[in-house]
Design an enzyme around this catalytic site. Structure first.
Site, PDB file in Angstrom:
ATOM      1  N   LEU A 168      -9.312  -0.943 -15.346  1.00 47.85           N
ATOM      2  CA  LEU A 168      -9.442  -1.334 -13.934  1.00 47.85           C
ATOM      3  C   LEU A 168      -8.875  -0.266 -13.008  1.00 47.85           C
ATOM      4  CD1 LEU A 168      -8.391  -5.076 -14.323  1.00 47.85           C
ATOM      5  CD2 LEU A 168     -10.654  -4.282 -13.598  1.00 47.85           C
ATOM      6  N   MET A 169      -7.732   0.320 -13.396  1.00 44.41           N
ATOM      7  CA  MET A 169      -7.080   1.325 -12.549  1.00 44.41           C
ATOM      8  C   MET A 169      -7.842   2.646 -12.535  1.00 44.41           C
ATOM      9  SD  MET A 169      -3.137   0.546 -13.671  1.00 44.41           S
ATOM     10  CE  MET A 169      -2.340   1.802 -12.657  1.00 44.41           C
ATOM     11  N   LYS A 247      -0.086  -6.447  -6.126  1.00 48.00           N
ATOM     12  CA  LYS A 247      -0.729  -5.726  -5.016  1.00 48.00           C
ATOM     13  C   LYS A 247      -2.101  -5.224  -5.464  1.00 48.00           C
ATOM     14  CE  LYS A 247      -0.385  -1.292  -2.590  1.00 48.00           C
ATOM     15  NZ  LYS A 247       0.390  -0.043  -2.433  1.00 48.00           N
ATOM     16  N   SER A 257      -2.601   6.214   9.360  1.00 46.99           N
ATOM     17  CA  SER A 257      -1.571   7.155   8.858  1.00 46.99           C
ATOM     18  C   SER A 257      -2.112   7.787   7.580  1.00 46.99           C
ATOM     19  CB  SER A 257      -0.262   6.418   8.575  1.00 46.99           C
ATOM     20  OG  SER A 257       0.146   5.637   9.685  1.00 46.99           O
ATOM     21  N   LYS A 259      -3.410   9.632   4.348  1.00 44.00           N
ATOM     22  CA  LYS A 259      -2.751  10.414   3.302  1.00 44.00           C
ATOM     23  C   LYS A 259      -3.338  11.826   3.250  1.00 44.00           C
ATOM     24  CE  LYS A 259      -2.035   6.515   0.086  1.00 44.00           C
ATOM     25  NZ  LYS A 259      -0.585   6.609  -0.166  1.00 44.00           N
ATOM     26  N   ARG A 333       3.132  -3.722   1.164  1.00 44.66           N
ATOM     27  CA  ARG A 333       4.141  -4.751   1.450  1.00 44.66           C
ATOM     28  C   ARG A 333       3.612  -5.817   2.411  1.00 44.66           C
ATOM     29  NH1 ARG A 333       8.110  -0.082   3.401  1.00 44.66           N
ATOM     30  NH2 ARG A 333       6.852   0.887   1.783  1.00 44.66           N
TER      31      ARG A 333
END
Length: 486
Positions: A168-169, A247, A257, A259, A333
């Site tokens: 999955l990752m 998450k 913002s 990356k 978060r």
């Protein structure tokens, strides 16, 4: 093919110390294996191999691999069971040698711990090559002999769980979108009668007043999904569950913002928390663990657009607290804040969340261990003891009031999504932020950013996304199912 283990000799004569399977095979070939090994030079070091051909008609190729010291146990300096780690590494190396020889099936010496051997074989052979035309030959590892078949199968199940998280990752973000992630997990759990999967749409998320989660999702054209899994493994379905929260940012550009472009492709794995907790539940179901587990995964993308969060915006979380979004790249978060609030609906025995949350965690611990922030020493002990067995380490980090003040001293809202001293203690201020949305007395936050990928640090994982700490979560759940704590 056949993979056999050999221990380091304590004596100077360098005579090979075989495992019981190695001894039996050597007798089968009239001592030829031992004789050949002694002719090949110095004794085999840990993780090093020698290949022999033509020794036996059933096994045209035999790989002998070094296991290190015979009685290696728990290494208190390393905080893991060294014997198990040695076996995982040795077996993985041996199986890859067989794969390089393009032999489709390999029998594996249990090496005194069939579960660890199976984990080494199945983890060591895994590679994401779904989208390549040229693939490595598929090798099926099997147990050599039948003495430890139950432990072997348990190891296979543990490893397949971690490999699911790795899959999955690793998959590109256009292949694993929020809805496709949820559907993949649903499909994996379809055969279990004691599992219910709810794929909650945006309308449900809105009705739940998850304003922090929605604020991240609104920058993307991909609609958000809230994945909710109920595994009822306990004899009493009303028993308080263990709640896992992950998450699930299926791609993280950083939002406004933004990356840096270098390495941004790796942010397809920013749903590593969701991948590991969901894979842990799939594994728990396969093992039929006798406890109830609920899995919660807020899934979305974090993208820059005309609708995206802007630095300085204020959003409202499910528990009514307002959050000043000073950095849109501190988005994980925000998702977790709402998911953690929702987790409190279930009278949880413990709440454990996992997230690739902060680059600061990678700076602090690198890829050596998952950082654990927890308000419960009982919970910490279970996680720590589980990690010693799996070799996938955890390390306790501070949840001091010192960090709480840095996120609650906020000009526009109840709490800021970054600490007021910017980069200082970034993993700790992130944990302090999450604590503002937790009232449960047994809660742990696992920051897995540092263990997200593997270069060459874990020898039984290939280069790529690591799926850590799935096996530690499974072992933790297994320990919890045996624990009498209420």
């Amino acid at each position: 093919g056949l993979v056999l283990g050999v221990y380091s000799s304590d004596k100077d004569d360098g005579a090979a110390q075989f495992t019981s399977a190695g001894d039996a095979f050597d007798r089968l070939v009239s001592g030829k294996l031992r004789a050949l090994l002694s002719l090949c030079g110095p004794p085999l070091k840990k993780g090093k191999t020698r290949i022999f051909h033509g020794l036996h008609q059933d096994f045209p190729s035999v790989v002998v691999v070094g296991l290190g010291k015979k009685n290696a146990g728990i290494n208190e300096q390393e905080n893991w069971n060294e014997g198990k780690e040695n076996i995982r590494t040795a077996v993985a190396v041996g199986c890859r040698q067989i794969q390089d020889l393009e032999i489709p099936c390999v029998e594996v010496d249990p090496c005194g711990d069939a579960q660890a051997a199976a984990e080494g074989a199945v983890l060591g052979l895994h590679e994401y090559n779904e989208l390549k035309q040229k693939k490595k030959p598929v090798v099926t590892p099997q147990l050599h002999g039948s003495a430890e078949s139950q432990a072997w199968q348990k190891g296979v199940t543990y490893a397949e769980g971690q490999n699911l998280a790795r899959y999955l990752m690793e998959a590109p973000a256009n292949y694993i979108t929020p809805i496709k992630f949820a559907e993949h997990i649903e499909q994996k759990l379809r055969t279990f009668s004691n599992v219910k999967v709810h794929i909650r749409p945006e309308s449900w998320i809105t009705a739940q007043e998850m304003g922090a989660f929605l604020s991240v999702a609104k920058g993307s054209a991909e609609p958000p999904i809230f994945l909710e899994i109920h595994y009822l493994g306990s004899a009493n379905t009303d028993d308080s569950p263990l709640v896992f929260v992950g998450k699930g940012v299926t791609f993280d550009s950083g939002g406004i913002s933004l990356k840096p472009s270098s390495g941004m492709d790796a942010m397809r794995a920013d749903m590593g928390g969701a991948a590991t907790v969901c894979s842990a539940i799939v594994t728990a179901a396969a093992l039929n663990l006798p406890l109830n587990i609920i899995g919660l995964a807020p899934l979305c993308e974090n993208m820059p657009s005309g609708k995206a969060n802007k630095p300085g915006d204020v959003v409202r979380a499910k528990n009514g607290k307002t959050i000043q979004v000073d950095n849109t790249d501190a988005e994980g978060r925000l998702l977790l804040a709402d998911a953690l609030c929702y987790a409190h609906n279930f009278n949880a025995r413990a709440i454990v969340n996992a997230a690739t949350l902060t680059g600061a965690m990678d700076v602090a611990l690198g890829s050596a261990a998952t950082g654990v922030f927890t308000n419960s020493s009982w919970l910490w002990t279970h996680l720590y003891e589980a990690s010693i067995l799996t070799g996938d380490s955890v390390w306790r980090m501070p949840l001091f009031e010192h960090y709480t003040k840095q996120v609650t001293d906020c000009p526009l809202a109840d709490v800021s999504n970054i600490g007021k001293y910017s980069r200082a203690g970034g993993a700790c201020t992130a944990a302090a932020f999450l604590k503002e949305f937790v009232t449960a007395s047994h809660w742990a936050h696992l920051d897995i950013a540092g263990v997200m990928s593997n270069k060459d640090e874990v020898p039984y994982l290939r280069k790529g996304m690591a799926g850590r700490p799935t096996r530690t979560l499974v072992e933790f759940a297994a320990r919890l199912s045996q624990d009498t704590h209420n």
